[in-house]
Design a protein around this motif. Structure first.
Motif, PDB file in Angstrom:
ATOM      1  N   HIS A 181       3.499   7.808   3.215  1.00 36.06           N
ATOM      2  CA  HIS A 181       2.989   8.943   3.987  1.00 36.06           C
ATOM      3  C   HIS A 181       2.814   8.663   5.476  1.00 36.06           C
ATOM      4  CE1 HIS A 181       2.312  11.444   0.453  1.00 36.06           C
ATOM      5  NE2 HIS A 181       1.850  10.367  -0.156  1.00 36.06           N
ATOM      6  N   HIS A 182       2.793   7.405   5.855  1.00 38.34           N
ATOM      7  CA  HIS A 182       2.564   7.100   7.267  1.00 38.34           C
ATOM      8  C   HIS A 182       3.706   6.292   7.887  1.00 38.34           C
ATOM      9  CE1 HIS A 182      -1.491   8.766   7.270  1.00 38.34           C
ATOM     10  NE2 HIS A 182      -1.701   8.156   6.112  1.00 38.34           N
ATOM     11  N   GLU A 183       4.039   5.172   7.293  1.00 45.64           N
ATOM     12  CA  GLU A 183       5.043   4.310   7.914  1.00 45.64           C
ATOM     13  C   GLU A 183       6.469   4.734   7.585  1.00 45.64           C
ATOM     14  OE1 GLU A 183       4.270   0.169   7.348  1.00 45.64           O
ATOM     15  OE2 GLU A 183       2.103   0.415   7.513  1.00 45.64           O
ATOM     16  N   GLN A 184       6.669   5.330   6.416  1.00 48.82           N
ATOM     17  CA  GLN A 184       7.997   5.766   5.967  1.00 48.82           C
ATOM     18  C   GLN A 184       9.018   4.626   5.945  1.00 48.82           C
ATOM     19  OE1 GLN A 184       9.954   8.736   4.865  1.00 48.82           O
ATOM     20  NE2 GLN A 184       7.902   8.801   3.981  1.00 48.82           N
TER      21      GLN A 184
ATOM     22  N   ASP B 293       0.881  -1.165   0.000  1.00 45.62           N
ATOM     23  CA  ASP B 293       0.000   0.000   0.000  1.00 45.62           C
ATOM     24  C   ASP B 293       0.919   1.215   0.000  1.00 45.62           C
ATOM     25  OD1 ASP B 293      -1.632   2.164   0.553  1.00 45.62           O
ATOM     26  OD2 ASP B 293      -2.864   1.098   2.018  1.00 45.62           O
TER      27      ASP B 293
ATOM     28  N   TYR C 142       0.661   4.397  -0.522  1.00 44.31           N
ATOM     29  CA  TYR C 142       0.285   5.611   0.215  1.00 44.31           C
ATOM     30  C   TYR C 142       0.580   5.435   1.705  1.00 44.31           C
ATOM     31  CZ  TYR C 142      -2.366   9.627   1.854  1.00 44.31           C
ATOM     32  OH  TYR C 142      -2.722  10.811   2.452  1.00 44.31           O
ATOM     33  N   GLN C 143       0.214   4.290   2.240  1.00 42.30           N
ATOM     34  CA  GLN C 143       0.467   4.014   3.653  1.00 42.30           C
ATOM     35  C   GLN C 143       1.970   3.951   3.928  1.00 42.30           C
ATOM     36  OE1 GLN C 143      -1.741   3.812   6.059  1.00 42.30           O
ATOM     37  NE2 GLN C 143      -0.422   3.087   7.735  1.00 42.30           N
TER      38      GLN C 143
END
Length: 340
Positions: A86-89, A80, A82-83
């Motif tokens: 933008h979130h987990e990096q 994913d 985007y995840q």
């Protein structure tokens, strides 16, 4: 001889030969490394097109196609982007585990050492397919299969080095990175300030002939997670312990990141993507001489090794990323234009 060559090209070439500085040893090694393939025909001015046509089309083997249809397809379902970006990096641990277990880091390693031994075409196709879903994942797969210790070991490593390192790299037990780029010289190997000095020092309880290293590298992909570091540096032998030459030149060595003195520093954020990229430093790090890739006989031969192996990254992996980006952009913009 044509009039153009006699009165224009010939005199111009002679004049430029006098103006241009002579090739340095580093430049000459780069010029002589590898081969010119079809490019040589193009630059001859009279390409023999039948040479290109005789290469014929390339195709995936049954095993390569199966890997693309199954292991790669499964990997895409785990991503994913985007995840991840933008979130987990960072790639999730299940993705890392899957990449290791399914041999994504061993696409070019021979089967004798537990690798896939896939073709360059398969390598390119796999990286491009992954990049169409996640560039961060594609770069993570790309690096061990292009400019990494694996290819250098296969081409130049001693039998002992190959037996020791390649099975671990193939299984994913060892995660590699290669450190060339630095804060001062960039990726210009001829200008790197990182240096090693041949010396004798006590190592594991006995006097050992080796190298005392100092380096400062950055922008090293996979460095934050690497267990083995491929290092490019300039080697010097002021006491002439190896022979009469004191400045031996660029040399490549393999060093476990757990070795005393090896430091993996801060992580970079390249283009806001999530693939691991960071720094590594070492100060007065002593390594045995046989940690040079290829052994002591390859001291000072690192530049030629790098030039011949850079082609995998420059000619396969990076174009695969670019191709995937083009495909994705075309599909997205085409779909958007159709709706509009």
């Amino acid at each position: 001889m044509s009039l153009r060559k006699k009165w224009i090209s010939g005199p111009a070439f002679t004049r430029f030969k006098k103006i241009l500085p002579p090739l340095s040893d580093t430049e000459r090694q780069a010029m002589e490394a590898g081969s010119v393939w079809w490019d040589g025909e193009l630059f001859s001015g009279k390409p023999n097109w039948s040479t290109l046509l005789n290469y014929g089309p390339v195709a995936l083997t049954t095993q390569e196609q199966h890997f693309l249809d199954n292991e790669v397809a499964t990997l895409l379902t785990l991503l994913d982007d985007y995840q991840i970006v933008h979130h987990e990096q960072e790639l999730p641990e299940p993705v890392w585990d899957y990449l290791k277990q399914q041999g994504f880091f061993s696409l070019i390693i021979p089967k004798a050492y537990g690798g896939k031994e896939f073709s360059a075409y398969a390598n390119s196709t796999i990286v491009a397919r992954i990049a169409s879903r996640s560039v961060s994942a594609a770069v993570t797969v790309m690096v061990p299969n292009s400019l990494g210790p694996g290819e250098l070991l296969m081409r130049y490593g001693t039998a002992e080095q190959q037996q020791y390192w390649l099975p671990g790299l193939a299984s994913g037990k060892e995660v590699p990175c290669f450190a060339l780029t630095g804060p001062e010289a960039g990726s210009d190997a001829g200008a790197i300030p990182d240096r090693g000095v041949v010396c004798e020092q006590e190592y594991q309880g006995k006097t050992t002939l080796g190298i005392r290293l100092n380096w400062d590298k950055r922008y090293i992909t996979l460095a934050p997670r690497a267990t083995v570091l491929g290092l490019a540096f300039k080697l010097y032998d002021p006491e002439q312990l190896l022979g009469e030459t004191q400045a031996l030149g660029i040399t490549c060595a393999l060093i476990p990141t757990s070795h005393p003195g090896v430091k993996v520093g801060d992580r970079h954020s390249p283009m806001g993507l999530a693939f691991l990229n960071g720094t590594t430093q070492g100060q007065d790090v002593f390594i045995p001489l046989d940690w040079i890739i290829g052994g002591p006989d390859y001291a000072g031969k690192g530049w030629r090794m790098l030039v011949e192996c850079l082609s995998a990254g420059r000619g396969i992996s990076l174009p695969a990323l670019g191709t995937a980006s083009g495909h994705l952009a075309l599909r997205s913009s085409g779909a958007y234009a159709y709706v509009r």
